[in-house]
Motif scaffolding. Structure first.
Motif, PDB file in Angstrom:
ATOM      1  N   LYS A 250      41.149  34.361  41.214  1.00  0.00           N
ATOM      2  CA  LYS A 250      42.589  34.400  40.942  1.00  0.00           C
ATOM      3  C   LYS A 250      43.362  33.535  41.929  1.00  0.00           C
ATOM      4  CE  LYS A 250      43.411  38.409  38.215  1.00  0.00           C
ATOM      5  NZ  LYS A 250      44.555  39.227  37.879  1.00  0.00           N
TER       6      LYS A 250
ATOM      7  N   ASN B  93      46.605  37.102  34.516  1.00  0.00           N
ATOM      8  CA  ASN B  93      45.226  36.681  34.240  1.00  0.00           C
ATOM      9  C   ASN B  93      45.129  35.223  33.830  1.00  0.00           C
ATOM     10  OD1 ASN B  93      43.826  39.088  34.837  1.00  0.00           O
ATOM     11  ND2 ASN B  93      44.558  39.967  32.917  1.00  0.00           N
ATOM     12  N   GLU B  94      46.240  34.489  33.947  1.00  0.00           N
ATOM     13  CA  GLU B  94      46.205  33.063  33.658  1.00  0.00           C
ATOM     14  C   GLU B  94      47.349  32.364  34.376  1.00  0.00           C
ATOM     15  OE1 GLU B  94      46.222  33.172  29.357  1.00  0.00           O
ATOM     16  OE2 GLU B  94      48.386  32.916  29.305  1.00  0.00           O
TER      17      GLU B  94
ATOM     18  N   ARG C  10      42.212  30.578  33.037  1.00  0.00           N
ATOM     19  CA  ARG C  10      42.156  31.988  32.637  1.00  0.00           C
ATOM     20  C   ARG C  10      41.123  32.705  33.496  1.00  0.00           C
ATOM     21  NH1 ARG C  10      42.620  30.358  26.649  1.00  0.00           N
ATOM     22  NH2 ARG C  10      44.791  30.873  26.263  1.00  0.00           N
ATOM     23  N   TYR C  11      41.517  33.846  34.047  1.00  0.00           N
ATOM     24  CA  TYR C  11      40.616  34.656  34.861  1.00  0.00           C
ATOM     25  C   TYR C  11      39.601  35.354  33.977  1.00  0.00           C
ATOM     26  CZ  TYR C  11      38.965  38.348  37.935  1.00  0.00           C
ATOM     27  OH  TYR C  11      38.183  39.207  38.661  1.00  0.00           O
TER      28      TYR C  11
END
Length: 81
Positions: A23, A47-48, A59-60
Motif C-alpha cells: 500500500k 485499495n487503489e 490496485r492492492y
C-alpha cells in the motif's frame, strides 16, 4: 534512516492497471532512462491509487507479498548506490 526497502513498480507496457502487494510504494513510470520522477504513493485506507505522473492505476492485492506485482515484470529493483 529507513528500516525497510520500499517496493518500486514500473509500467513499461503502458498497462491500465497493475495489482501490487504493497500500500506504500514508489512508481517510477517506465524503466530508466524513460522513467518519470520516482514518486512515493500511499494508499492509506483505500485499495487503489493513480500515479499523478503516468496515470497507472495501482490496485492492492493482499494475496501478493509487498514486493510482488501482477504482472510480475512490473516490479522494479533499483540498483544499489
Amino acid at each position: 534512516m529507513a528500516h525497510a526497502v520500499i517496493p518500486h513498480f514500473q509500467n513499461d507496457r503502458g498497462l491500465e492497471s497493475i495489482e501490487i502487494g504493497a500500500k506504500e510504494f514508489q512508481c517510477v513510470g517506465a524503466r530508466p532512462p524513460f522513467d518519470h520522477p520516482h514518486v512515493f504513493l500511499d494508499m492509506g485506507d483505500d485499495n487503489e491509487i493513480i500515479c499523478p505522473y503516468c496515470s497507472t492505476l495501482y490496485r492492492y492485492n493482499p494475496s501478493l507479498s509487498a514486493h510482488q506485482a501482477e504482472p510480475a515484470d512490473c516490479v522494479w529493483a533499483p540498483e544499489a548506490a
